[in-house]
Design a protein around this motif. Structure first.
Motif: not given
Length: 358
Positions: A81-84, A87-91, A94-101, A150-155
């Motif tokens: 989960t995004v905690v920080d 300043e250039n990150v707009t997409e 905070i609170g988004d649930r993310l994964t990455a390649d 983005r990973v669904p919070k319900g997953m």
């Protein structure tokens, strides 16, 4: 927003076999283009195990240079989960649930500029470089060029931990270009092989065969959609496939074990002009009569690495149930018990995917 601590708990690799739990590792700084996540969990990959054991593919030898750059934090199958954010990150927020390649493409090389980012020439992957630490830590930094999803919070977490490995499974099956007329053999029914079986089932091949030496894996392979399961320990699987195909052999063979014997049996059972997909990371060299590929069978030999453009599909179809996941994550461990986690991840106790959770 809760203040992020200056230090964190992390597993740190200093050399082959020299992995240590550090309780005061510096928490990653957040630059203007970065994202910091608080880690939910991180799966243990066969590549992580082979790296920890000192495989030349990672640490180098007389033939190949070292890929890893220690000290580094391992792990590339992670989410959080995004905690920080910078300043250039707009997409993302905070609170988004993310994964990455697992690969972080440079965005500048020929491969990146032509849309083949997973082949990026610098080829920097999370969890093997000291500037690109992985998910076996409480916090992880996503740099600007990370390929985020983005990973669904319900997953459920145990499903979300399979997004990265199942992405790799999907790419391997896509490389095989399976049709509904193909006789398909998938060698290896570990967590990645099971992902391949689940996705290959969606392709509706004429016959889907799974091979493994562990009975519990074969049982799960049948549950996930394999028409036939066979154990090479007690069966001449190449001969059986030849018998099942009128002596011609399978159209597609996907190698997902990383063992030399699987390569040899595949070359034996595949038909002329068949498609041989090599997916695994091997601990050592494999020897075969290379003339089989050309003069013998005119094979299509294709490699498969990473999971390009696969995550959105995998996330959608795990959520809707098309890609089966039940029981694939066998056990989870806290980071303090990483040694037990790595031991179980070898599969010697019958486990599939093992993960560290926070």
């Amino acid at each position: 927003m809760k203040k992020i601590p200056e230090t964190m708990k992390a597993l740190v690799a200093y050399g082959p076999g020299e992995y240590k739990l550090v309780t005061d590792f510096p928490t990653p700084d957040c630059g203007p283009d970065d994202i910091i996540i608080k880690t939910e969990g991180c799966g243990i990959c066969a590549g992580d195990l082979k790296c920890q054991l000192g495989a030349a593919r990672f640490w180098g030898d007389d033939i190949q240079p070292a890929y890893v750059e220690p000290p580094f934090i391992p792990g590339h199958e992670f989410l959080g989960t995004v905690v920080d954010k910078g300043e250039n990150v707009t997409e993302y927020e905070i609170g988004d649930r993310l994964t990455a390649d697992q690969i972080v493409p440079c965005g500048e090389c020929e491969y990146c500029r032509t849309g083949r980012y997973w082949l990026c020439e610098p080829h920097n992957v999370f969890g093997f470089k000291n500037f690109l630490n992985g998910g076996m830590a409480e916090y992880v930094r996503y740099p600007k060029t990370a390929v985020l999803h983005r990973v669904p919070k319900g997953m459920p977490l145990l499903d979300a931990l399979l997004v990265e490995p199942y992405g790799c499974s999907k790419h391997a099956v896509d490389r095989a270009e399976i049709t509904n007329e193909d006789f398909v053999v998938i060698s290896g029914a570990g967590s990645l092989g099971l992902g391949m079986i689940a996705y290959a089932r969606m392709k509706n091949p004429a016959k889907l065969v799974a091979l493994d030496i562990l009975p519990e894996r074969l049982e799960k392979a049948a549950e996930f959609g394999a028409d036939v399961v066979m154990n090479p320990k007690g069966t001449d699987v190449a001969q059986k496939v030849l018998e099942m195909t009128g002596g011609y052999g399978c159209d597609v063979y996907i190698e997902a074990t990383g063992h030399p014997s699987s390569v040899l049996q595949g070359l034996k059972m595949i038909r002329k002009q068949g498609r041989f997909i090599e997916f695994s990371v091997f601990a050592g060299e494999t020897s075969a009569d290379w003339s089989i590929i050309g003069d013998g069978k005119e094979l299509e030999l294709r490699g498969s690495q990473l999971s390009p453009y696969c995550f959105p599909f995998v996330i959608e179809h795990i959520m809707n149930g098309d890609l089966k996941t039940a029981g694939v994550v066998s056990k989870t461990f806290p980071l303090d018990e990483w040694e037990a986690a790595f031991d179980c991840a070898t599969g010697k106790y019958g486990d599939f995917k093992i993960a560290i959770t926070f």
